[in-house]
Design a protein around this motif. Structure first.
Motif, PDB file in Angstrom:
ATOM      1  N   MET A   1       0.762  -1.307   0.050  1.00  0.00           N
ATOM      2  CA  MET A   1       0.116   0.152  -0.062  1.00  0.00           C
ATOM      3  C   MET A   1       0.881   1.249  -0.219  1.00  0.00           C
ATOM      4  O   MET A   1       1.682   1.107   0.899  1.00  0.00           O
ATOM      5  CB  MET A   1      -0.840   0.088   1.315  1.00  0.00           C
ATOM      6  N   ARG A   2       0.505   2.079  -0.945  1.00  0.00           N
ATOM      7  CA  ARG A   2       1.476   3.433  -0.954  1.00  0.00           C
ATOM      8  C   ARG A   2       0.145   4.589  -0.577  1.00  0.00           C
ATOM      9  O   ARG A   2      -0.785   4.646  -1.423  1.00  0.00           O
ATOM     10  CB  ARG A   2       1.803   3.577  -2.296  1.00  0.00           C
ATOM     11  N   LEU A   3       0.693   5.347   0.197  1.00  0.00           N
ATOM     12  CA  LEU A   3      -0.222   6.511   0.792  1.00  0.00           C
ATOM     13  C   LEU A   3       0.520   7.771   0.615  1.00  0.00           C
ATOM     14  O   LEU A   3       1.671   8.108   0.854  1.00  0.00           O
ATOM     15  CB  LEU A   3      -0.560   6.366   2.198  1.00  0.00           C
ATOM     16  N   VAL A   4      -0.268   8.550  -0.341  1.00  0.00           N
ATOM     17  CA  VAL A   4       0.533  10.050  -0.750  1.00  0.00           C
ATOM     18  C   VAL A   4      -0.474  11.158  -0.246  1.00  0.00           C
ATOM     19  O   VAL A   4      -1.671  11.008  -0.721  1.00  0.00           O
ATOM     20  CB  VAL A   4       0.736  10.193  -2.176  1.00  0.00           C
ATOM     21  N   ILE A   5      -0.059  12.113   0.732  1.00  0.00           N
ATOM     22  CA  ILE A   5      -0.834  13.167   0.918  1.00  0.00           C
ATOM     23  C   ILE A   5      -0.292  14.521   0.054  1.00  0.00           C
ATOM     24  O   ILE A   5       0.944  14.685   0.307  1.00  0.00           O
ATOM     25  CB  ILE A   5      -0.623  13.495   2.481  1.00  0.00           C
ATOM     26  N   ALA A   6      -1.033  15.175  -0.528  1.00  0.00           N
ATOM     27  CA  ALA A   6      -0.729  15.926  -1.573  1.00  0.00           C
ATOM     28  C   ALA A   6      -1.484  16.868  -1.940  1.00  0.00           C
ATOM     29  O   ALA A   6      -2.781  16.541  -1.822  1.00  0.00           O
ATOM     30  CB  ALA A   6       0.093  15.476  -2.641  1.00  0.00           C
ATOM     31  N   ARG A   7      -0.965  18.364  -2.177  1.00  0.00           N
ATOM     32  CA  ARG A   7      -2.219  19.238  -2.630  1.00  0.00           C
ATOM     33  C   ARG A   7      -1.914  18.723  -4.350  1.00  0.00           C
ATOM     34  O   ARG A   7      -0.933  18.838  -4.870  1.00  0.00           O
ATOM     35  CB  ARG A   7      -1.451  20.627  -2.462  1.00  0.00           C
ATOM     36  N   CYS A   8      -3.204  18.615  -4.852  1.00  0.00           N
ATOM     37  CA  CYS A   8      -3.072  18.397  -6.263  1.00  0.00           C
ATOM     38  C   CYS A   8      -4.242  18.471  -6.919  1.00  0.00           C
ATOM     39  O   CYS A   8      -5.434  18.546  -6.147  1.00  0.00           O
ATOM     40  CB  CYS A   8      -2.769  16.574  -6.262  1.00  0.00           C
ATOM     41  N   SER A   9      -4.517  18.465  -8.134  1.00  0.00           N
ATOM     42  CA  SER A   9      -5.624  18.568  -8.865  1.00  0.00           C
ATOM     43  C   SER A   9      -5.907  17.322  -9.847  1.00  0.00           C
ATOM     44  O   SER A   9      -4.742  16.350  -9.866  1.00  0.00           O
ATOM     45  CB  SER A   9      -5.425  19.513 -10.074  1.00  0.00           C
ATOM     46  N   VAL A  10      -6.992  16.798 -10.036  1.00  0.00           N
ATOM     47  CA  VAL A  10      -7.276  15.408 -10.488  1.00  0.00           C
ATOM     48  C   VAL A  10      -8.199  15.526 -11.821  1.00  0.00           C
ATOM     49  O   VAL A  10      -9.243  16.327 -11.706  1.00  0.00           O
ATOM     50  CB  VAL A  10      -7.792  14.427  -9.521  1.00  0.00           C
TER      51      VAL A  10
ATOM     52  N   LEU B   1     -11.056  17.770 -10.857  1.00  0.00           N
ATOM     53  CA  LEU B   1     -11.029  18.159  -9.253  1.00  0.00           C
ATOM     54  C   LEU B   1      -9.980  19.433  -9.048  1.00  0.00           C
ATOM     55  O   LEU B   1      -8.843  19.137  -9.396  1.00  0.00           O
ATOM     56  CB  LEU B   1     -10.817  16.859  -8.267  1.00  0.00           C
ATOM     57  N   PRO B   2     -10.440  20.612  -8.502  1.00  0.00           N
ATOM     58  CA  PRO B   2      -9.375  21.506  -8.598  1.00  0.00           C
ATOM     59  C   PRO B   2      -8.334  21.182  -7.322  1.00  0.00           C
ATOM     60  O   PRO B   2      -8.614  20.310  -6.683  1.00  0.00           O
ATOM     61  CB  PRO B   2     -10.456  22.771  -8.309  1.00  0.00           C
ATOM     62  N   PRO B   3      -7.359  22.129  -7.311  1.00  0.00           N
ATOM     63  CA  PRO B   3      -6.223  21.769  -6.546  1.00  0.00           C
ATOM     64  C   PRO B   3      -6.762  21.719  -5.092  1.00  0.00           C
ATOM     65  O   PRO B   3      -7.523  22.838  -4.684  1.00  0.00           O
ATOM     66  CB  PRO B   3      -5.221  23.223  -6.519  1.00  0.00           C
ATOM     67  N   ALA B   4      -6.314  20.741  -4.201  1.00  0.00           N
ATOM     68  CA  ALA B   4      -6.814  20.737  -2.768  1.00  0.00           C
ATOM     69  C   ALA B   4      -5.837  19.779  -2.216  1.00  0.00           C
ATOM     70  O   ALA B   4      -5.403  18.942  -2.959  1.00  0.00           O
ATOM     71  CB  ALA B   4      -8.179  20.666  -2.520  1.00  0.00           C
ATOM     72  N   VAL B   5      -5.605  19.502  -0.932  1.00  0.00           N
ATOM     73  CA  VAL B   5      -4.970  18.523  -0.383  1.00  0.00           C
ATOM     74  C   VAL B   5      -5.936  17.345  -0.190  1.00  0.00           C
ATOM     75  O   VAL B   5      -6.851  17.472   0.474  1.00  0.00           O
ATOM     76  CB  VAL B   5      -4.625  19.054   1.280  1.00  0.00           C
ATOM     77  N   ARG B   6      -5.311  16.164  -0.560  1.00  0.00           N
ATOM     78  CA  ARG B   6      -5.977  14.837  -0.693  1.00  0.00           C
ATOM     79  C   ARG B   6      -5.017  13.872  -0.302  1.00  0.00           C
ATOM     80  O   ARG B   6      -4.054  13.817  -0.174  1.00  0.00           O
ATOM     81  CB  ARG B   6      -6.705  14.695  -2.262  1.00  0.00           C
ATOM     82  N   VAL B   7      -5.835  12.640  -0.071  1.00  0.00           N
ATOM     83  CA  VAL B   7      -5.012  11.362   0.124  1.00  0.00           C
ATOM     84  C   VAL B   7      -5.208  10.572  -1.190  1.00  0.00           C
ATOM     85  O   VAL B   7      -6.315  10.231  -1.631  1.00  0.00           O
ATOM     86  CB  VAL B   7      -5.496  10.505   1.638  1.00  0.00           C
ATOM     87  N   ILE B   8      -4.220  10.002  -1.731  1.00  0.00           N
ATOM     88  CA  ILE B   8      -4.079   9.257  -2.711  1.00  0.00           C
ATOM     89  C   ILE B   8      -3.591   7.663  -2.428  1.00  0.00           C
ATOM     90  O   ILE B   8      -2.442   7.556  -1.821  1.00  0.00           O
ATOM     91  CB  ILE B   8      -3.023   9.757  -3.940  1.00  0.00           C
ATOM     92  N   MET B   9      -4.310   6.661  -2.530  1.00  0.00           N
ATOM     93  CA  MET B   9      -4.238   5.481  -2.379  1.00  0.00           C
ATOM     94  C   MET B   9      -3.640   4.854  -3.602  1.00  0.00           C
ATOM     95  O   MET B   9      -4.304   4.600  -4.541  1.00  0.00           O
ATOM     96  CB  MET B   9      -5.199   4.768  -1.479  1.00  0.00           C
ATOM     97  N   VAL B  10      -2.700   3.838  -3.479  1.00  0.00           N
ATOM     98  CA  VAL B  10      -2.305   2.946  -4.615  1.00  0.00           C
ATOM     99  C   VAL B  10      -2.143   1.451  -3.993  1.00  0.00           C
ATOM    100  O   VAL B  10      -0.927   1.432  -3.190  1.00  0.00           O
ATOM    101  CB  VAL B  10      -1.084   3.214  -5.154  1.00  0.00           C
ATOM    102  N   LYS B  11      -3.142   0.580  -4.252  1.00  0.00           N
ATOM    103  CA  LYS B  11      -3.069  -0.556  -3.666  1.00  0.00           C
ATOM    104  C   LYS B  11      -2.246  -1.469  -4.439  1.00  0.00           C
ATOM    105  O   LYS B  11      -1.825  -1.316  -5.392  1.00  0.00           O
ATOM    106  CB  LYS B  11      -4.380  -1.136  -3.541  1.00  0.00           C
TER     107      LYS B  11
END
Length: 219
Positions: free
Chosen positions: A1-10, A20-30
């Motif tokens: 499991m990879r967890l990334v907390i970042a300010r990002c747009s999607v 999704l406009p820029p904001a702080v989010r959690v990205i999970m890569v299973k």
């Protein structure tokens, strides 16, 4: 499991487009390749996601996730706060409650309740990411994977989707189609299942046990 907390747009492009406009989010890569983008709220449901199998291309400040369906998820990073990679190991999965376990036992004994001429191959058929409840063969000899729930919800559809992707990698089984069986299936789960070619069957637990239903019947 990879967890990334970042300010990002999607940005998603596929059957439709979404931004999704820029904001702080959690990205999970299973480990299976699934990528999900979460906000700090909204319970378990991600803002956007891509189910496995995927290809993840990491470039400077950008991830591009693509799948065989031609869908693309692009994550553009403004700032990375945390990037953590940790192996979770094999998960034993949920322990079924008494009703689900008994439903599985009854449907294994009477698979034709779900579909005429359906024959059981094996209960708890392994997929590499957990066992599917029943693997059967239909009247034409095609493989059918059946996931059994007391209440059919979106999580059950997602779980069966992952199992089907794994089972369809096996040349001795594919093509494998799916059936979600439950006492009650939520409308949202039914819509998602139909979009993915998964059949939904509501089962009468009392009838399976040889009991009369409490429902009033005309005949």
């Amino acid at each position: 499991m990879r967890l990334v907390i970042a300010r990002c747009s999607v940005d998603y492009a596929g059957r439709l487009t979404a931004h999704l406009p820029p904001a702080v989010r959690v990205i999970m890569v299973k480990a299976d390749g699934c990528v999900a983008v979460h906000a700090d709220g909204g319970a378990y449901k991600p803002l956007n996601w891509m189910n496995a199998p995927n290809t993840l291309l990491e470039e400077d400040g950008r991830w591009t996730v693509t799948n065989p369906k031609g869908e693309t998820l692009t994550i553009t990073f403004d700032e990375v706060v945390l990037d953590l990679d940790h192996a979770l190991g094999a998960d034993p999965g949920l322990t079924k409650d008494g009703v689900e376990a008994h439903l599985q036992e009854l449907l294994a004994e009477h698979p034709s309740t779900l579909e005429e001429q359906l024959a059981l191959v094996r209960r708890e058929y392994p997929t590499g990411i957990g066992p599917v409840d029943l693997l059967c063969r239909d009247a034409d000899g095609a493989a059918v994977a059946i996931e059994i729930k007391r209440r059919g919800e979106i999580d059950g559809v997602e779980q069966l989707t992952r199992y089907l992707e794994r089972l369809n990698r096996d040349p001795l089984l594919r093509p494998v189609r799916g059936v979600l069986a439950a006492q009650q299936i939520k409308p949202q789960a039914r819509v998602l299942a139909e979009e993915r070619g998964i059949a939904c069957v509501e089962v009468d637990y009392d009838a399976l046990r040889g009991l009369e239903s409490d429902e009033l019947r005309l005949f």
